[in-house]
Design an enzyme around this catalytic site. Sequence first.
Site, PDB file in Angstrom:
ATOM      1  N   LEU A 177       0.870  -1.176   0.000  1.00  0.00           N
ATOM      2  CA  LEU A 177       0.000   0.000   0.000  1.00  0.00           C
ATOM      3  C   LEU A 177       0.905   1.223   0.000  1.00  0.00           C
ATOM      4  O   LEU A 177       2.001   1.198   0.569  1.00  0.00           O
ATOM      5  CB  LEU A 177      -0.897   0.033   1.246  1.00  0.00           C
ATOM      6  CG  LEU A 177      -2.023  -1.002   1.351  1.00  0.00           C
ATOM      7  CD1 LEU A 177      -2.759  -0.832   2.677  1.00  0.00           C
ATOM      8  CD2 LEU A 177      -3.001  -0.879   0.191  1.00  0.00           C
ATOM      9  N   ASP A 178       0.451   2.301  -0.631  1.00  0.00           N
ATOM     10  CA  ASP A 178       1.211   3.546  -0.598  1.00  0.00           C
ATOM     11  C   ASP A 178       1.426   3.989   0.841  1.00  0.00           C
ATOM     12  O   ASP A 178       0.608   3.701   1.724  1.00  0.00           O
ATOM     13  CB  ASP A 178       0.453   4.661  -1.338  1.00  0.00           C
ATOM     14  CG  ASP A 178       0.387   4.439  -2.836  1.00  0.00           C
ATOM     15  OD1 ASP A 178       1.183   3.624  -3.354  1.00  0.00           O
ATOM     16  OD2 ASP A 178      -0.442   5.090  -3.493  1.00  0.00           O
ATOM     17  N   ARG A 179       2.489   4.737   1.072  1.00  0.00           N
ATOM     18  CA  ARG A 179       2.820   5.226   2.415  1.00  0.00           C
ATOM     19  C   ARG A 179       1.629   5.909   3.095  1.00  0.00           C
ATOM     20  O   ARG A 179       1.358   5.684   4.269  1.00  0.00           O
ATOM     21  CB  ARG A 179       3.983   6.223   2.327  1.00  0.00           C
ATOM     22  CG  ARG A 179       4.433   6.749   3.687  1.00  0.00           C
ATOM     23  CD  ARG A 179       5.488   7.826   3.558  1.00  0.00           C
ATOM     24  NE  ARG A 179       4.887   9.120   3.231  1.00  0.00           N
ATOM     25  CZ  ARG A 179       5.591  10.253   3.138  1.00  0.00           C
ATOM     26  NH1 ARG A 179       6.896  10.236   3.291  1.00  0.00           N
ATOM     27  NH2 ARG A 179       4.990  11.384   2.852  1.00  0.00           N
TER      28      ARG A 179
ATOM     29  N   THR B 279      -1.573   5.666   2.464  1.00  0.00           N
ATOM     30  CA  THR B 279      -2.824   4.902   2.497  1.00  0.00           C
ATOM     31  C   THR B 279      -2.823   3.982   3.718  1.00  0.00           C
ATOM     32  O   THR B 279      -1.810   3.363   4.031  1.00  0.00           O
ATOM     33  CB  THR B 279      -2.970   4.053   1.216  1.00  0.00           C
ATOM     34  OG1 THR B 279      -2.890   4.905   0.076  1.00  0.00           O
ATOM     35  CG2 THR B 279      -4.300   3.321   1.190  1.00  0.00           C
TER      36      THR B 279
ATOM     37  N   ARG C 289      -5.690   7.170  -7.097  1.00  0.00           N
ATOM     38  CA  ARG C 289      -5.431   8.599  -6.992  1.00  0.00           C
ATOM     39  C   ARG C 289      -5.513   9.279  -8.361  1.00  0.00           C
ATOM     40  O   ARG C 289      -6.117  10.347  -8.519  1.00  0.00           O
ATOM     41  CB  ARG C 289      -4.063   8.802  -6.344  1.00  0.00           C
ATOM     42  CG  ARG C 289      -4.029   8.195  -4.935  1.00  0.00           C
ATOM     43  CD  ARG C 289      -2.637   7.839  -4.457  1.00  0.00           C
ATOM     44  NE  ARG C 289      -1.899   9.005  -4.024  1.00  0.00           N
ATOM     45  CZ  ARG C 289      -0.877   8.970  -3.155  1.00  0.00           C
ATOM     46  NH1 ARG C 289      -0.507   7.813  -2.642  1.00  0.00           N
ATOM     47  NH2 ARG C 289      -0.245  10.056  -2.817  1.00  0.00           N
TER      48      ARG C 289
END
Length: 215
Positions: free
Chosen positions: A61-63, A65, A162
Site C-alpha cells: 500500500l502507498d505510504r 494509504t 489517486r
Amino acid sequence: MDTIYAPPQDPLKIIHMDHEILVVDKPAGLLSVPGKGEHLADCLIARIKAVFPEVLLIHRLDRDTSGVMIFALTPHAQRHIGLQFEKRQTKKTYVAWVQGHIAEKTGTVDLPLIVDWPNRPRQMVDHENGKQAITDWRVVRYTEDQTRVRLMPKTGRSHQLRVHMLALGHPIMGDPFYATGVARVAPRLMLHAEQLRLRHPDGGAGLSFTAKCPF
C-alpha cells in the site's frame, strides 16, 4: 511533497493470523517496505519481521494509504496469494473522500497508466504506452463540498485510485501528489483499504478481511 518522514509509532494491529498468513491494518504515513536511505528504513514489514522473522511480502500500500494488508508466513502462501493478485482473483474495496460532488452515483474509470518519469513517483494517463488500469466506483454520501466513495480497483497499478479520481475531476482529499488548493487541506490522504477478499492458500476457502475506516 513533504520529504520529512515521521511515521506513526502505533503498535501493530493484527486482523488475522494463522499458519500461512498474517493480515494487518497498516497506519497512514508508514511505508510498506523500506525506501532508499537509512532515514526510510522504518516500515511495516521491518516492524513485522521484528516479531515474525519469517514474514514475506505479497503486495504493497502507498505510504499515505491505511488499511488491510496481507503478508505470507510461508513461501507457499506468498506464491499462492501472489498469483491471485496477478490473475485479478482478489477483490479490494477502498473508501475515500474526494473533492467536489460526483454527479453520477456509480461508474467505471478505464484509463491506462504509466510512470511520469520526470516527476516520479507520480503516474499519468497514457493511451499509447500505459498499462491497463480499471477502477469501479460508487458514491456513498455527500457533504457540502466533498463526496465519500467506495473504490473497487480491478487492476493494481501504482497510484491507480489517486490518478483515476483526478481524471474524473475529483482528486482524493489530502493527496500530496495530485490534489491542489483546498483539496490538499486534509489531516492525511483520505484513502483507506477497507476490505480484501481472497482464497486461503491452504485449502482455498474464501476469506474476507476488513479494517474499519479511521475517517
